[in-house]
Design a protein around this motif. Structure first.
Motif, short mmCIF file in Angstrom:
data_model
loop_
_atom_site.label_atom_id
_atom_site.label_comp_id
_atom_site.label_asym_id
_atom_site.label_seq_id
_atom_site.Cartn_x
_atom_site.Cartn_y
_atom_site.Cartn_z
N ALA A 204 0.85 -1.19 0.00
CA ALA A 204 0.00 0.00 0.00
C ALA A 204 0.88 1.24 0.00
O ALA A 204 1.90 1.29 0.68
CB ALA A 204 -0.89 0.00 1.23
N GLU A 205 0.50 2.22 -0.79
CA GLU A 205 1.21 3.51 -0.79
C GLU A 205 0.16 4.60 -0.78
O GLU A 205 -0.34 4.99 -1.84
CB GLU A 205 2.11 3.62 -2.01
CG GLU A 205 2.85 4.95 -2.12
CD GLU A 205 3.45 5.42 -0.81
OE1 GLU A 205 4.52 4.91 -0.43
OE2 GLU A 205 2.85 6.30 -0.14
N PRO A 206 -0.20 5.07 0.41
CA PRO A 206 -1.28 6.05 0.48
C PRO A 206 -0.94 7.42 -0.09
O PRO A 206 -1.83 8.17 -0.47
CB PRO A 206 -1.57 6.13 1.99
CG PRO A 206 -0.33 5.63 2.67
CD PRO A 206 0.32 4.68 1.72
N ARG A 207 0.35 7.79 -0.15
CA ARG A 207 0.69 9.11 -0.71
C ARG A 207 0.44 9.06 -2.21
O ARG A 207 1.02 8.26 -2.93
CB ARG A 207 2.18 9.43 -0.46
CG ARG A 207 2.55 9.61 0.99
CD ARG A 207 4.06 9.78 1.14
NE ARG A 207 4.79 8.61 0.66
CZ ARG A 207 6.06 8.63 0.25
NH1 ARG A 207 6.73 9.77 0.26
NH2 ARG A 207 6.67 7.53 -0.16
N PRO A 208 -0.46 9.96 -2.69
CA PRO A 208 -0.84 9.84 -4.11
C PRO A 208 0.28 10.32 -5.04
O PRO A 208 0.99 11.25 -4.75
CB PRO A 208 -2.06 10.77 -4.21
CG PRO A 208 -1.88 11.74 -3.10
CD PRO A 208 -1.13 11.06 -2.00
N GLY A 209 0.38 9.67 -6.17
CA GLY A 209 1.39 10.06 -7.17
C GLY A 209 2.02 8.82 -7.76
O GLY A 209 2.50 7.95 -7.02
N LEU A 210 2.04 8.73 -9.08
CA LEU A 210 2.58 7.54 -9.74
C LEU A 210 4.07 7.38 -9.45
O LEU A 210 4.56 6.27 -9.22
CB LEU A 210 2.32 7.63 -11.25
CG LEU A 210 2.87 6.50 -12.13
CD1 LEU A 210 2.35 5.15 -11.66
CD2 LEU A 210 2.51 6.73 -13.57
N SER A 211 4.80 8.48 -9.46
CA SER A 211 6.24 8.38 -9.21
C SER A 211 6.50 7.88 -7.79
O SER A 211 7.40 7.06 -7.57
CB SER A 211 6.92 9.73 -9.39
OG SER A 211 6.78 10.17 -10.69
N ILE A 212 5.71 8.37 -6.85
CA ILE A 212 5.87 7.91 -5.47
C ILE A 212 5.61 6.42 -5.40
O ILE A 212 6.36 5.65 -4.78
CB ILE A 212 4.91 8.68 -4.55
CG1 ILE A 212 5.28 10.16 -4.53
CG2 ILE A 212 4.94 8.09 -3.14
CD1 ILE A 212 4.33 11.03 -3.73
N ALA A 213 4.55 5.99 -6.08
CA ALA A 213 4.22 4.56 -6.08
C ALA A 213 5.34 3.75 -6.72
O ALA A 213 5.73 2.68 -6.23
CB ALA A 213 2.90 4.33 -6.82
#
Lengths: 462, 409
Positions: A204-213
């Motif tokens: 899970a990666e709650p911080r939005p953003g494709l690069s962050i994911a």
């Protein structure tokens, strides 16, 4: 001589057309037919249905060799016509695979910068009487041994994700691990889908953003090679095998592949497909030489590939850094992939585009979605250029933003006024607005760091 | 100042080429089993001798991909050529050029000999258009066993063509100009298209230069000549990416080498006699018939094997006149006619006219700066011709043609 018989009755000087007039076909759009033909099986069907447009991809077993896009009214009527098309469509790729550099694809360079390819001996060409058979019998060598992590970042698209994961599970050469990064864990719809696939790990990666994911996935990856694909994509069963095969060249840091459509049902999908950068069916290497030659006007890194089909050696991220979190879907909108390729080239690395690594992408269906996508694309593009300038101080990026892009818009607008609407053109206004939005985005975000420390690893589901 | 024309087949031993002191370059036509594959021009200062290896290298560099495509096409398998083809009438519309007609008839004989499937029913028709003497008639009388002679007194190329339409006894009617020589495999090319596209209402062919002896001929060919490429193309109502089509119909072929299904021509009421009338109103006639075929929804196929060689105008003055009159004036008169008679496509046509003028202005500024293949006087001539043509050229021509009709009624 006897007097001439009467001329055909009232020749048409000034007469209005009485013949039945064909309505322009763009008035009533019909979904195009999409087909795949394996030339090794022989060609049986001539695709004579003339009602809709035709998009056919030609393969030789696992290798894509070319495609054909025919509007309604131009469909082949019989096998002979289809075979004419096939020969012309596949000749470049066949030539490249058989004869190498003599048939190489042109790099996206300025014309005066490219050197002519080496010449082939004519006897080789003349002696080649059965090129497809020769190509088909060439063996692909020993299966590569590599450890690959596949990362799929997803944002609340559970059904599409299911199809994607199913295609990954059907790979000839399975990956060492598959990581699915959920960029919208609050929805709760992604985890059950991932759980139903045995080999997939959920993160899970709650911080939005494709690069962050993407970066979160990177932090969890263990393979030597990391391959990315998107949740609206289905991969070809030989995708990973092709990628690992290309990575046998130790000097390559990154690989990109071919993107084909899954369907062409709407005008928006056709516009997207037909206006693609024409990624060809011949492999290309992007190296520091290419970068240097194009640095004056900004190396066109957006043409190297697509974020839905790219792979890297994991250790290069330790050298050049992670995906820029100010770019990409959810942030500037796009171009987090091309910015990374720019960084790789700027630090002397090599990237290879190889069409043997194939994914199938479902393009945006409606005109509104296409406009949004073009807006996001240009916003990310302009922002990426400015961030690239910020990082490397290469003036070519400024040239591209302030000289070449405006010239492009002026040319397109003038062409539109003079030549009228070309069927299936991309929306210009959305692109223009996106460009200004990208400029503004850069000014707002330029002081932010490119990437931040990762969130502490979450515990996987059971 | 001439270009040596080479016609080579890669499946046969390549020749050595002697380039004399007056030679400025070579033009190479590459064939594979007789089928034309590619054509290009290269500047090479003479005197020089090109060895076969040099020729081979150039062919591999220029035409390599096309040759490979031809190999692949062979490998994919072809249906055998039909044993019998349709009845074809070949019409030569001529005025005061008996030497050209004689040369053309000789080449037609060679082509007929090479194509038995069409030879048995082939009809040759010479339409002598308002001749000033009897030389053409005498020539045809001499050859009366192979040629039928017909005289069309109303002066105008399209009058002659319509006469051929009325007189043709075949299923297909092919037109070749009197300054043209047909390739030995010209009829074979037609047969191949007919077999692959039996529903084609019109077939256009490739036109390459017969000679490149003068500056005018070289200039014209370097700018593209009449060439339309080496891939067979079937034209429908739309060409992807080309919003000026079908108004800009010149891309599909050239009037020097075209064939039609006779009943389609008759249904379309033949050729427009107010266009392509020769001296006062040259040009536009072939564009108009191609346009009407396509607008009627009938298929038109361009076939590079359907090949002829055209003798381009030798003098620069004549070339200048051709640009200004036939291709600019004639094109604009055709445009004016289409604007009046095809309201459904009016917006496209208006845009095409606008595009043409802006392209000419762009070429003019390039020519003035010396970076364009033609001199500025020729481009300016084109502009003038275009303006004159657009302003009432069609109506004037209609009046003129009506007078001719009345005179001969």
């Amino acid at each position: 001589m006897t007097s001439a018989p009467a001329a055909p009755d009232g020749c048409v000087s000034g007469k209005k057309y009485r013949r039945r007039i064909v309505k322009p076909v763009t008035d009533a759009f019909r979904p195009w037919r999409l087909a795949h033909v394996d030339l090794a099986d022989g060609i049986a069907e001539p695709f004579t249905d003339d009602v809709a447009g035709l998009f056919v991809v030609f393969w030789l077993r696992e290798i894509p060799l070319g495609h054909l896009a025919l509007p309604p009214g131009s469909a082949p009527r019989n096998l002979g016509q289809l075979k004419d098309h096939i020969a012309n469509a596949v000749a470049p790729a066949v030539g490249y695979r058989m004869f190498g550099e003599a048939f190489r694809a042109p790099l996206p360079l300025r014309p005066h910068m490219s050197s002519p390819p080496p010449t082939l001996a004519l006897e080789q060409l003349v002696g080649c009487t059965r090129p497809l058979e020769t190509l088909g019998s060439a063996s692909s060598g020993a299966p590569p041994e590599a450890s690959t992590t596949v990362i799929v970042c997803t944002h609340d698209r559970p059904e599409r994700l299911r199809t994607c994961l199913a295609s990954l599970a059907a790979q000839d050469v399975p990956p060492m691990e598959t990581i699915v990064v959920d960029n919208d864990p609050a929805s709760g719809r992604t985890q059950p889908v991932v759980a139903s696939f045995a080999g997939a790990h959920y993160v899970a990666e709650p911080r939005p953003g494709l690069s962050i994911a993407r970066n979160t996935g990177l932090h969890r990856a263990r393979g030597d090679i990391v391959a990315f694909t998107d949740d609206d994509v289905q991969v070809h069963r030989g995708w990973l095998r092709a990628i690992e095969h290309v990575f046998r060249d130790a000097e390559l840091s990154a690989v990109t592949g071919l993107m084909l459509p899954t369907e062409l049902e709407t005008p928006a999908q056709l516009a997207f497909q037909l206006n693609g950068h024409g990624w060809g069916y011949r492999a290309l290497t992007f190296d520091p030489e290419f970068f240097r030659k194009m640095s004056g006007i900004g190396a066109p890194v957006w043409r190297i590939g697509a974020g839905a089909n790219m792979a890297f050696r994991r250790r290069v991220f330790e050298e050049v850094g992670l995906f820029d979190e100010r770019l990409g879907a959810g942030a500037a909108g796009c171009s987090e992939d091309s910015e990374l390729w720019y960084r790789l080239l700027a630090t002397g690395k090599r990237i290879r585009y190889d069409p043997a690594a194939v994914v199938f992408h479902t393009h945006r269906e409606t005109a509104d979605e296409l406009r949004e996508q073009m807006y996001a694309y240009m916003k990310g593009h302009v922002a990426a250029l400015l961030f690239q300038h910020q990082r490397h101080a290469h003036r070519g990026n400024l040239y591209r933003v302030f000289l070449e892009l405006p010239a492009y818009y002026i040319r397109k607008t003038a062409a539109r006024l003079l030549r009228g609407r070309v069927p299936f053109a991309l929306p210009i206004t959305a692109q223009l607005r996106g460009s200004f939005a990208g400029l503004w985005y850069y000014l707002l975000h330029r002081a932010e760091p490119a990437w931040t420390a990762p969130a502490p690893p979450k515990v996987d589901g059971p | 100042m001439r270009y040596t024309i080479l016609d080579v087949d890669i499946l046969e031993p390549l020749p050595a080429v002697e380039l004399g002191p007056g030679s400025a370059g070579v033009a190479v036509l590459v064939r594979r089993r007789g089928i034309p594959v590619d054509f290009w021009m290269e500047e090479i200062a003479g005197p020089r001798t090109l060895r076969p290896e040099d020729v081979a290298k150039r062919i591999a560099a220029q035409a390599g991909q096309k040759l490979l495509a031809a190999s692949i096409r062979d490998e994919l398998g072809s249906e055998p050529a039909p044993a019998r083809g349709p009845k074809v009438t070949v019409a030569v519309c001529t005025k005061d050029r008996p030497e050209g007609v004689a040369r053309l008839l000789d080449s037609l004989e060679l082509s007929r000999y090479a194509c038995p499937a069409l030879a048995h029913e082939l009809e040759l028709l010479v339409v002598d258009n308002a001749p000033s003497d009897e030389r053409t008639r005498e020539l045809c009388v001499e050859r009366r066993s192979v040629v039928r002679y017909v005289r069309e007194p109303k002066q105008g190329l399209n009058f002659a063509r319509n006469r051929a339409v009325a007189e043709a006894r075949g299923e297909f009617l092919a037109f070749v100009d009197d300054d043209v020589v047909v390739d030995r495999l010209w009829l074979d090319g037609f047969l191949a298209v007919w077999a692959a596209h039996p529903d084609a209402a019109a077939v256009t062919g490739q036109v390459l230069p017969l000679e490149l002896e003068t500056e005018a001929q070289i200039l014209f060919e370097r700018r593209g000549g009449f060439r339309r490429g080496f891939a067979r193309v079937r034209y429908g109502p739309v060409v992807l990416g080309n919003s000026l089509y079908p108004g800009g119909v010149g891309i599909v072929g050239a009037g020097a080498n075209m064939a039609f299904r006779v009943d389609a021509l008759r249904e379309l009421d033949g050729f427009d006699e107010a266009l392509d009338t020769g001296a006062p109103m040259p040009g536009g006639g072939d564009l108009d018939i191609f346009y009407r075929v396509i607008r009627a929804g009938l298929p038109l196929v361009y076939e590079p094997r359907f090949l002829v060689f055209h003798q381009h105008r030798r003098e620069l003055v004549a070339l200048h006149r051709q640009y200004r009159r036939s291709w600019a004036f004639g094109f604009m008169v055709y445009m004016a006619k289409c604007l009046r008679t095809d309201p459904a496509r009016r917006m496209d046509l208006i845009r095409l006219v606008g595009w043409w003028f802006s392209k000419k202005l762009w070429q003019l500024q390039k020519a003035v700066r010396g970076t364009y293949a033609l001199p500025p006087s020729m481009v300016a001539g084109e502009l003038v011709g275009g303006i004159v043509g657009l302003c009432g050229g069609y109506r004037r021509s209609q009046k003129r043609v009506e007078r001719i009709r009345r005179r001969h009624a």
